[in-house]
Design a protein around this motif. Structure first.
Motif, PDB file in Angstrom:
ATOM      1  N   TRP A  61       0.851  -1.175   0.000  1.00 35.99           N
ATOM      2  CA  TRP A  61       0.000   0.000   0.000  1.00 35.99           C
ATOM      3  C   TRP A  61       0.891   1.230   0.000  1.00 35.99           C
ATOM      4  O   TRP A  61       1.854   1.313   0.739  1.00 35.99           O
ATOM      5  N   ASN A  65      -2.666   5.249  -2.061  1.00 35.74           N
ATOM      6  CA  ASN A  65      -3.707   4.221  -1.976  1.00 35.74           C
ATOM      7  C   ASN A  65      -4.476   4.332  -0.664  1.00 35.74           C
ATOM      8  O   ASN A  65      -5.695   4.181  -0.633  1.00 35.74           O
ATOM      9  N   ALA A  66      -3.767   4.591   0.429  1.00 38.88           N
ATOM     10  CA  ALA A  66      -4.424   4.714   1.733  1.00 38.88           C
ATOM     11  C   ALA A  66      -5.353   5.926   1.753  1.00 38.88           C
ATOM     12  O   ALA A  66      -6.485   5.845   2.248  1.00 38.88           O
ATOM     13  N   LEU A  68      -6.829   7.359  -0.851  1.00 34.57           N
ATOM     14  CA  LEU A  68      -7.997   7.049  -1.684  1.00 34.57           C
ATOM     15  C   LEU A  68      -8.961   6.102  -0.983  1.00 34.57           C
ATOM     16  O   LEU A  68     -10.187   6.244  -1.095  1.00 34.57           O
ATOM     17  N   ALA A  69      -8.442   5.134  -0.244  1.00 38.16           N
ATOM     18  CA  ALA A  69      -9.308   4.203   0.489  1.00 38.16           C
ATOM     19  C   ALA A  69     -10.100   4.943   1.562  1.00 38.16           C
ATOM     20  O   ALA A  69     -11.319   4.733   1.719  1.00 38.16           O
ATOM     21  N   VAL A  70      -9.446   5.828   2.293  1.00 38.50           N
ATOM     22  CA  VAL A  70     -10.136   6.608   3.340  1.00 38.50           C
ATOM     23  C   VAL A  70     -11.177   7.527   2.716  1.00 38.50           C
ATOM     24  O   VAL A  70     -12.314   7.629   3.203  1.00 38.50           O
ATOM     25  N   GLY A  72     -12.707   7.090  -0.133  1.00 36.79           N
ATOM     26  CA  GLY A  72     -13.794   6.240  -0.630  1.00 36.79           C
ATOM     27  C   GLY A  72     -14.736   5.820   0.480  1.00 36.79           C
ATOM     28  O   GLY A  72     -15.956   5.846   0.315  1.00 36.79           O
ATOM     29  N   MET A  73     -14.153   5.434   1.616  1.00 32.36           N
ATOM     30  CA  MET A  73     -15.004   5.050   2.758  1.00 32.36           C
ATOM     31  C   MET A  73     -15.814   6.249   3.252  1.00 32.36           C
ATOM     32  O   MET A  73     -16.974   6.104   3.638  1.00 32.36           O
TER      33      MET A  73
END
Length: 88
Positions: A61, A65-66, A68-70, A72-73
């Motif tokens: 990761w 990426n981290a 974008l993941a946060v 997105g959530m």
């Protein structure tokens, strides 16, 4: 080696058998490999096979990426919150 001399580009002491369709170098019998019905030299064949394999597997990761993941959530959570408040 002089281009068009009829000698293998990789083995100048050997007579050329054909021409690689990608780099257009004269190649001998041992340097010729048919792939997809077309003669290629070893260097061009390796490049073609690498292209067909596609990108390698991503194992780590990154910060991007981290983030974008946060994000997105957060978008999903905000959407659920809007749906829940709109329903009441």
């Amino acid at each position: 080696m002089i281009q068009g001399s009829g000698r293998c580009h990789y083995h100048p002491e050997r007579a050329g058998l054909g021409v690689c369709v990608e780099c257009r170098r004269v190649i001998c019998r041992e340097c010729t490999t048919q792939f997809e019905g077309i003669n290629r030299c070893a260097a061009c064949l390796a490049g073609r096979l690498k292209t067909l394999e596609g990108p390698g597997e991503r194992k780590e990761w990154t910060v991007g990426n981290a983030v974008l993941a946060v994000l997105g959530m957060g978008v999903v959570w905000a959407g659920l919150l809007l749906l829940a408040t709109g329903m009441s």
